[in-house]
Design a protein around this motif. Structure first.
Motif, PDB file in Angstrom:
ATOM      1  N   PHE B  50     -40.670-106.668  62.868  1.00 50.66           N
ATOM      2  CA  PHE B  50     -39.670-105.726  62.354  1.00 50.66           C
ATOM      3  C   PHE B  50     -38.644-106.526  61.554  1.00 50.66           C
ATOM      4  CE2 PHE B  50     -41.713-103.069  65.416  1.00 50.66           C
ATOM      5  CZ  PHE B  50     -41.589-101.784  64.886  1.00 50.66           C
ATOM      6  N   VAL B  51     -39.012-106.760  60.298  1.00 51.18           N
ATOM      7  CA  VAL B  51     -38.174-107.523  59.373  1.00 51.18           C
ATOM      8  C   VAL B  51     -38.078-106.717  58.085  1.00 51.18           C
ATOM      9  CG1 VAL B  51     -38.710-109.812  60.303  1.00 51.18           C
ATOM     10  CG2 VAL B  51     -40.233-108.774  58.621  1.00 51.18           C
ATOM     11  N   PRO B  52     -37.054-106.986  57.260  1.00 52.37           N
ATOM     12  CA  PRO B  52     -36.929-106.222  56.020  1.00 52.37           C
ATOM     13  C   PRO B  52     -38.186-106.358  55.150  1.00 52.37           C
ATOM     14  CG  PRO B  52     -34.915-107.444  56.465  1.00 52.37           C
ATOM     15  CD  PRO B  52     -35.933-107.915  57.459  1.00 52.37           C
ATOM     16  N   ALA B  53     -38.643-105.235  54.619  1.00 51.56           N
ATOM     17  CA  ALA B  53     -39.877-105.216  53.828  1.00 51.56           C
ATOM     18  C   ALA B  53     -39.763-106.083  52.580  1.00 51.56           C
ATOM     19  CB  ALA B  53     -40.235-103.783  53.438  1.00 51.56           C
ATOM     20  N   ARG B  54     -38.519-106.310  52.108  1.00 48.62           N
ATOM     21  CA  ARG B  54     -38.388-107.155  50.922  1.00 48.62           C
ATOM     22  C   ARG B  54     -38.698-108.619  51.269  1.00 48.62           C
ATOM     23  NH1 ARG B  54     -33.637-109.858  51.731  1.00 48.62           N
ATOM     24  NH2 ARG B  54     -32.269-108.747  53.145  1.00 48.62           N
ATOM     25  N   LEU B  55     -38.509-109.004  52.535  1.00 47.19           N
ATOM     26  CA  LEU B  55     -38.849-110.371  52.943  1.00 47.19           C
ATOM     27  C   LEU B  55     -40.341-110.500  53.250  1.00 47.19           C
ATOM     28  CD1 LEU B  55     -35.878-111.360  55.313  1.00 47.19           C
ATOM     29  CD2 LEU B  55     -36.250-112.008  52.919  1.00 47.19           C
ATOM     30  N   LEU B  56     -40.888-109.549  53.964  1.00 45.17           N
ATOM     31  CA  LEU B  56     -42.307-109.592  54.322  1.00 45.17           C
ATOM     32  C   LEU B  56     -42.931-108.225  54.047  1.00 45.17           C
ATOM     33  CD1 LEU B  56     -42.477-111.590  57.722  1.00 45.17           C
ATOM     34  CD2 LEU B  56     -43.381-112.305  55.517  1.00 45.17           C
ATOM     35  N   PRO B  57     -43.354-108.001  52.809  1.00 45.62           N
ATOM     36  CA  PRO B  57     -43.937-106.693  52.477  1.00 45.62           C
ATOM     37  C   PRO B  57     -45.187-106.379  53.297  1.00 45.62           C
ATOM     38  CG  PRO B  57     -44.144-108.268  50.650  1.00 45.62           C
ATOM     39  CD  PRO B  57     -43.247-108.902  51.657  1.00 45.62           C
ATOM     40  N   GLN B  58     -45.821-107.439  53.850  1.00 36.77           N
ATOM     41  CA  GLN B  58     -47.004-107.221  54.684  1.00 36.77           C
ATOM     42  C   GLN B  58     -46.677-106.374  55.915  1.00 36.77           C
ATOM     43  OE1 GLN B  58     -45.714-110.155  53.756  1.00 36.77           O
ATOM     44  NE2 GLN B  58     -47.280-111.710  53.323  1.00 36.77           N
ATOM     45  N   MET B  59     -45.377-106.332  56.283  1.00 37.83           N
ATOM     46  CA  MET B  59     -44.967-105.682  57.530  1.00 37.83           C
ATOM     47  C   MET B  59     -44.240-104.359  57.293  1.00 37.83           C
ATOM     48  SD  MET B  59     -46.093-107.644  59.853  1.00 37.83           S
ATOM     49  CE  MET B  59     -47.078-109.114  59.530  1.00 37.83           C
ATOM     50  N   ALA B  60     -44.282-103.851  56.069  1.00 39.39           N
ATOM     51  CA  ALA B  60     -43.528-102.626  55.749  1.00 39.39           C
ATOM     52  C   ALA B  60     -43.959-101.443  56.613  1.00 39.39           C
ATOM     53  CB  ALA B  60     -43.694-102.297  54.263  1.00 39.39           C
ATOM     54  N   ASP B  61     -45.236-101.444  57.035  1.00 33.88           N
ATOM     55  CA  ASP B  61     -45.760-100.311  57.809  1.00 33.88           C
ATOM     56  C   ASP B  61     -45.751-100.571  59.310  1.00 33.88           C
ATOM     57  OD1 ASP B  61     -47.657-102.264  57.976  1.00 33.88           O
ATOM     58  OD2 ASP B  61     -49.333-101.065  57.245  1.00 33.88           O
ATOM     59  N   VAL B  62     -44.941-101.524  59.769  1.00 30.71           N
ATOM     60  CA  VAL B  62     -45.059-101.962  61.161  1.00 30.71           C
ATOM     61  C   VAL B  62     -44.848-100.828  62.162  1.00 30.71           C
ATOM     62  CG1 VAL B  62     -42.661-102.837  61.204  1.00 30.71           C
ATOM     63  CG2 VAL B  62     -44.338-103.727  62.841  1.00 30.71           C
ATOM     64  N   ALA B  63     -43.917 -99.930  61.902  1.00 29.46           N
ATOM     65  CA  ALA B  63     -43.663 -98.856  62.870  1.00 29.46           C
ATOM     66  C   ALA B  63     -44.898 -97.969  63.027  1.00 29.46           C
ATOM     67  CB  ALA B  63     -42.459 -98.028  62.436  1.00 29.46           C
ATOM     68  N   GLU B  64     -45.548 -97.699  61.917  1.00 29.60           N
ATOM     69  CA  GLU B  64     -46.756 -96.877  61.958  1.00 29.60           C
ATOM     70  C   GLU B  64     -47.880 -97.607  62.701  1.00 29.60           C
ATOM     71  OE1 GLU B  64     -47.907 -95.574  58.062  1.00 29.60           O
ATOM     72  OE2 GLU B  64     -49.758 -94.642  58.826  1.00 29.60           O
ATOM     73  N   VAL B  65     -47.975 -98.922  62.469  1.00 32.67           N
ATOM     74  CA  VAL B  65     -49.011 -99.716  63.134  1.00 32.67           C
ATOM     75  C   VAL B  65     -48.749 -99.771  64.642  1.00 32.67           C
ATOM     76  CG1 VAL B  65     -49.998-102.036  63.307  1.00 32.67           C
ATOM     77  CG2 VAL B  65     -49.527-101.053  61.050  1.00 32.67           C
ATOM     78  N   VAL B  66     -47.482 -99.913  65.015  1.00 36.81           N
ATOM     79  CA  VAL B  66     -47.133 -99.899  66.443  1.00 36.81           C
ATOM     80  C   VAL B  66     -47.569 -98.578  67.072  1.00 36.81           C
ATOM     81  CG1 VAL B  66     -45.194 -99.738  68.072  1.00 36.81           C
ATOM     82  CG2 VAL B  66     -45.229-101.550  66.338  1.00 36.81           C
ATOM     83  N   ARG B  67     -47.247 -97.484  66.405  1.00 29.82           N
ATOM     84  CA  ARG B  67     -47.615 -96.178  66.974  1.00 29.82           C
ATOM     85  C   ARG B  67     -49.121 -96.066  67.163  1.00 29.82           C
ATOM     86  NH1 ARG B  67     -43.166 -94.314  63.959  1.00 29.82           N
ATOM     87  NH2 ARG B  67     -44.470 -93.963  62.114  1.00 29.82           N
ATOM     88  N   HIS B  68     -49.876 -96.588  66.202  1.00 29.08           N
ATOM     89  CA  HIS B  68     -51.332 -96.533  66.348  1.00 29.08           C
ATOM     90  C   HIS B  68     -51.789 -97.357  67.555  1.00 29.08           C
ATOM     91  CE1 HIS B  68     -55.534 -96.180  65.323  1.00 29.08           C
ATOM     92  NE2 HIS B  68     -55.636 -97.484  65.539  1.00 29.08           N
ATOM     93  N   ALA B  69     -51.266 -98.567  67.664  1.00 29.84           N
ATOM     94  CA  ALA B  69     -51.682 -99.446  68.765  1.00 29.84           C
ATOM     95  C   ALA B  69     -51.310 -98.841  70.118  1.00 29.84           C
ATOM     96  CB  ALA B  69     -51.049-100.820  68.598  1.00 29.84           C
ATOM     97  N   LEU B  70     -50.173 -98.142  70.173  1.00 27.65           N
ATOM     98  CA  LEU B  70     -49.738 -97.524  71.427  1.00 27.65           C
ATOM     99  C   LEU B  70     -50.690 -96.409  71.856  1.00 27.65           C
ATOM    100  CD1 LEU B  70     -45.863 -97.323  70.834  1.00 27.65           C
ATOM    101  CD2 LEU B  70     -47.063 -98.792  72.481  1.00 27.65           C
ATOM    102  N   GLY B  71     -51.461 -95.894  70.915  1.00 23.23           N
ATOM    103  CA  GLY B  71     -52.413 -94.843  71.244  1.00 23.23           C
ATOM    104  C   GLY B  71     -53.668 -95.352  71.938  1.00 23.23           C
TER     105      GLY B  71
END
Lengths: 312, 312
Positions: B50-71
């Motif tokens: 959970f870092v600013p997307a301008r620093l690591l654009p690879q992680m811009a979707d992290v919240a969505e990815v977390v939700r998927h993994a929690l499923g």
């Protein structure tokens, strides 16, 4: 550099490495490579195999290579011999030490030397007799190949490996080591088998010859060191394998192994910068051949001081 | 497969791996990769930062990815957070566990998170407070990076690493692990430092996060296992490194680590065939990216039976 060492690194590239590649390295290139290895501080080297040139044309010049290596001071020059005929030629060339491969796997023994295990024990006995008669100062090593598993037959019983080591010691082998010819060993097995080897044959227990086929090479060396092994085979650039064990590839990389030991405070007596430089000689002799090594690629860590440089 | 395990393999590819590559993996590809890792039996995964997307654009979707993994059932979903702002977002997304990187090297700390070590201890304290208020069931892990050396400053004093671990524990971190961010660790150092860590903070001692930069990754994992470490970070295909530690590359390869443990009789609970299959999902999501792994290349040994399949 200190002259005291804690482990002996036995370079097998000119034998185990070259026998696994299709190209034939010119004799002059072999000489330059061996010179570079000597300059790096290696104190034991396996320079070739005394086998018929029609089987391994890479080794046709082995007698000449042995003579060259013998001209360099302060190291042990070894050659692999599969039988008494090879031993006669190797002793005539003047080697300091002979090594005979003896497979724990019957299937591999037949594929590798066209003899059963039992016939190979007899061969070792005959080579020892020959040595006693003609060159009593020469050491005879037996290297138990496929000691940790075989790509042809699968698992190899540990009891059979230890019994074979006892038979080889009774046959007169000065040292008997264990080889993971096929890269199937794991650290728990390495600790168990070398511990049993020492219990069975005491000071006759020899080198660990471990491969990096599945990435476990250094972990297995560490495991062997932990249970008292102090001689390790390795190959510059990770060159090598066994042409008669399908899927076997990747000797432990000398550079990575030396880095691991030196970083741990275990003295090898080897100069890492010169060892890395020896890669150029290897590359020059085998253009186009893949050369491995993580430490050479990454470089030494910032501020790294090898144990051998501490002069303790 | 048995449900009992002896070690916990914590997959860090979707975080540590992806942050080190230039390409941005599409969210759907991340989901497929995470599904494949779950299917292989992994029980802990670090899915992003959970870092600013301008620093690591690879992680811009992290919240969505977390939700998927929690499923997906029965595993711990982790995320890296550098500060309270990241922690707020991660807790809002519902992660089970937060991990904060805290550099033992002051130079690396400033380069990596633009804060001093001491400021990062304060940050951990603030994140623990936030967790206590809003999500008391969530675990907070501190990971001491550059614990074994730093490419910027060279050696890192072991006393400072241990003191930092004590400060982090006092600040409320549930677990504190040690990371060889730069691939400078050796087995003797790993044994020494993890032994001291456990002596200093007892059951709060956390994971070993080791790299394979110089080929010593598995040897270092073995060394950590030997002194009682039971949680190991690793990355499928060895993807990863640290974008702010020059020359750092090569997480320990999950496939090779799982093979080593399973071969040793140490149960990971992971199905090696399915783990290998997960490489396809990784490749599909990062076309053209180099994927490592010696065991996948060599295949499993003939007759291999993993410890986890023995059902003990």
């Amino acid at each position: 550099m200190t002259s005291r060492t804690d482990v002996l690194i036995s370079e097998v590239g000119p034998r185990d490495g070259l026998q696994s590649v299709a190209a034939v390295m010119p004799t002059a290139a072999k000489r330059a490579w061996i010179d570079a290895l000597h300059a790096a501080g290696l104190r034991e080297i396996e320079v070739g195999s005394f086998v018929p040139a029609r089987l391994l044309p890479q080794m046709a010049d082995v007698a000449e290579v042995v003579r060259h290596a013998l001209g360099l001071p302060g190291w042990t020059v070894m050659a692999l011999v599969p039988n008494t005929r090879g031993a006669e030629a190797a002793l005539a060339a003047g080697v300091h030490k002979l090594t005979l491969p003896v497979s724990a796997s019957q299937a591999h023994s037949l594929a590798n030397v066209r003899k059963t295990r039992e016939q190979m024990v007899d061969e070792v006995r005959a080579v020892v007799r020959l040595r006693d008669q003609s060159a009593p100062g020469v050491k005879v090593e037996a290297a138990i190949s496929t000691a940790f598993g075989c790509t042809l037959q699968g698992a190899v019983a540990e009891d059979e490996v230890i019994r074979l080591a006892e038979q080889l010691t009774q046959a007169g082998a000065d040292e008997t080591g264990l080889s993971d010819t096929t890269g199937m060993a794991n650290p728990a097995q390495v600790r168990r088998l070398f511990t049993r080897l020492r219990a069975a044959i005491g000071a006759h227990a020899g080198a660990a010859h471990l491969h990096n086929t599945r990435g476990l090479g250094l972990a297995n060396c560490l495991a062997a060191y932990d249970v008292g092994v102090r001689t390790f085979d390795a190959s510059l650039g990770g060159l090598g394998g066994c042409p008669y064990a399908p899927g076997a590839s990747g000797n432990v990389v000398t550079e990575d192994l030396v880095f691991m030991f030196e970083a741990m405070g275990v003295r090898t007596g080897i100069d890492l910068a010169r060892l890395m430089a020896a890669r150029d000689a290897l590359r020059a002799g085998l253009p186009g051949e893949a050369i491995y090594g993580m430490t050479p690629e990454a470089g030494l860590p910032k501020g790294f001081v090898p144990a051998s440089a501490l002069g303790r």
